[in-house]
Design an enzyme around this catalytic site. Structure first.
Site, PDB file in Angstrom:
ATOM      1  N   LYS A 112      30.815  39.120  34.847  1.00 50.77           N
ATOM      2  CA  LYS A 112      31.762  39.514  35.890  1.00 50.77           C
ATOM      3  C   LYS A 112      31.230  40.657  36.738  1.00 50.77           C
ATOM      4  O   LYS A 112      30.723  41.646  36.220  1.00 50.77           O
ATOM      5  CB  LYS A 112      33.099  39.938  35.245  1.00 50.77           C
TER       6      LYS A 112
ATOM      7  N   SER B 209      37.307  36.190  41.169  1.00 47.61           N
ATOM      8  CA  SER B 209      37.763  37.584  41.089  1.00 47.61           C
ATOM      9  C   SER B 209      39.122  37.772  41.760  1.00 47.61           C
ATOM     10  O   SER B 209      39.357  38.753  42.477  1.00 47.61           O
ATOM     11  CB  SER B 209      36.726  38.536  41.719  1.00 47.61           C
TER      12      SER B 209
ATOM     13  N   SER C 216      36.503  45.385  39.240  1.00 46.38           N
ATOM     14  CA  SER C 216      36.952  44.069  38.766  1.00 46.38           C
ATOM     15  C   SER C 216      36.391  43.654  37.417  1.00 46.38           C
ATOM     16  O   SER C 216      36.770  42.605  36.898  1.00 46.38           O
ATOM     17  CB  SER C 216      36.613  42.992  39.807  1.00 46.38           C
TER      18      SER C 216
ATOM     19  N   LYS D 290      38.827  42.651  34.735  1.00 43.62           N
ATOM     20  CA  LYS D 290      39.354  41.295  34.544  1.00 43.62           C
ATOM     21  C   LYS D 290      38.842  40.620  33.274  1.00 43.62           C
ATOM     22  O   LYS D 290      39.432  39.648  32.810  1.00 43.62           O
ATOM     23  CB  LYS D 290      39.029  40.449  35.782  1.00 43.62           C
TER      24      LYS D 290
END
Length: 259
Positions: free
Chosen positions: A211, A105, A50, A53
């Protein structure tokens, strides 16, 4: 304490002991200069999970209007695993989708962002790869917007540091990723109150982003940012046994490099 002959001469103390890092790949970057302070397998292509992202949101903030109303497609509404529970036909502000992607997320939010900006997720991923290369990335190629498993979808610790450095220059992005909690104000469904997946925001007082990412292939990953004494560092750890601890040790190493 750092001991150095420079200190005896009245110069800065230099810390040379490498930090103990469990990650298979890692980078520590000075956000202002782009200088690499620590690296391990920095350019090795790896599944980024993720942390993908970050690139999706960077393009979303760059090319979208946060007030735009986005109608959620069947594809976006049916995208599973980590999500903000979007449903087909729901109308959501682009700003809420970006917040949902970065804080909670949301895989579904990333698909909706891509479809709104570029017309399709497939076309948007071409922009993602191009953006990474334009700003200095070397290894990345993206086949989805959220980091769900794909055999040809990869990035590197170095590339993720580069795109994060670019993204953190955008005040809207920086404000979103440093938020421990956020409210999705302009959506019809739930949840509206969301909590950041980045535990470093609670455990390290200088942390201000960015993140997390986790899949079986990628392992536990984290792209993190911290600012101390007006100096910002970006740490990336991929396939880590202790992603928050690794990042904290990298930050302390970096902040103590030159005192």
């Amino acid at each position: 304490m750092c001991l150095s002959p420079f200190l005896l001469l009245g110069g800065p103390a230099l810390c040379s002991a490498s930090p103990q890092v469990t990650a298979d790949a890692a980078v520590l970057m000075d956000a202002e200069t782009g200088r690499i302070l620590f690296e391990r397998q920095a350019h090795q292509p790896r599944p980024p999970a993720s942390t993908t992202k970050i690139v999706t949101a960077l393009l979303g903030f760059e090319f979208g209007d946060l007030e735009d109303e986005v109608i959620i497609s069947q594809k976006a509404g049916s995208t599973g695993e980590a999500s903000i529970n979007l449903f087909p036909g729901e109308r959501v502000a682009l700003g809420d989708l970006l917040t949902g992607a970065l804080v909670r997320s949301g895989n579904d939010a990333c698909v909706a962002i891509a479809e709104h900006i570029a017309g399709s997720e497939e076309f948007f991923t071409l922009w993602m790869t191009a953006k990474s290369r334009i700003i200095g990335g070397r290894s990345s190629q993206f086949f989805n917007t959220n980091g769900l498993p794909h055999k040809h979808h990869w990035s590197s610790a170095y590339d993720l540091a580069v795109v994060t450095r670019e993204a953190m220059r955008r005040p809207e992005f920086a404000a979103t990723v440093r938020s421990r909690r956020a409210t999705l104000k302009n959506r019809q469904g739930w949840p509206k109150e969301i909590k950041n997946t980045n535990a470093l925001l609670w455990s390290y007082p200088f942390a201000d982003g960015v993140k997390t990412g986790t899949t079986r292939a990628a392992g536990a990953c984290l792209v993190a940012s911290a600012t101390k004494n007006n100096r910002q560092l970006i740490a990336v750890v991929l396939h880590s046994d202790d992603r928050f601890g690794d990042s904290l040790r990298l930050f302390e190493y970096g902040f103590n490099q030159l005192r």
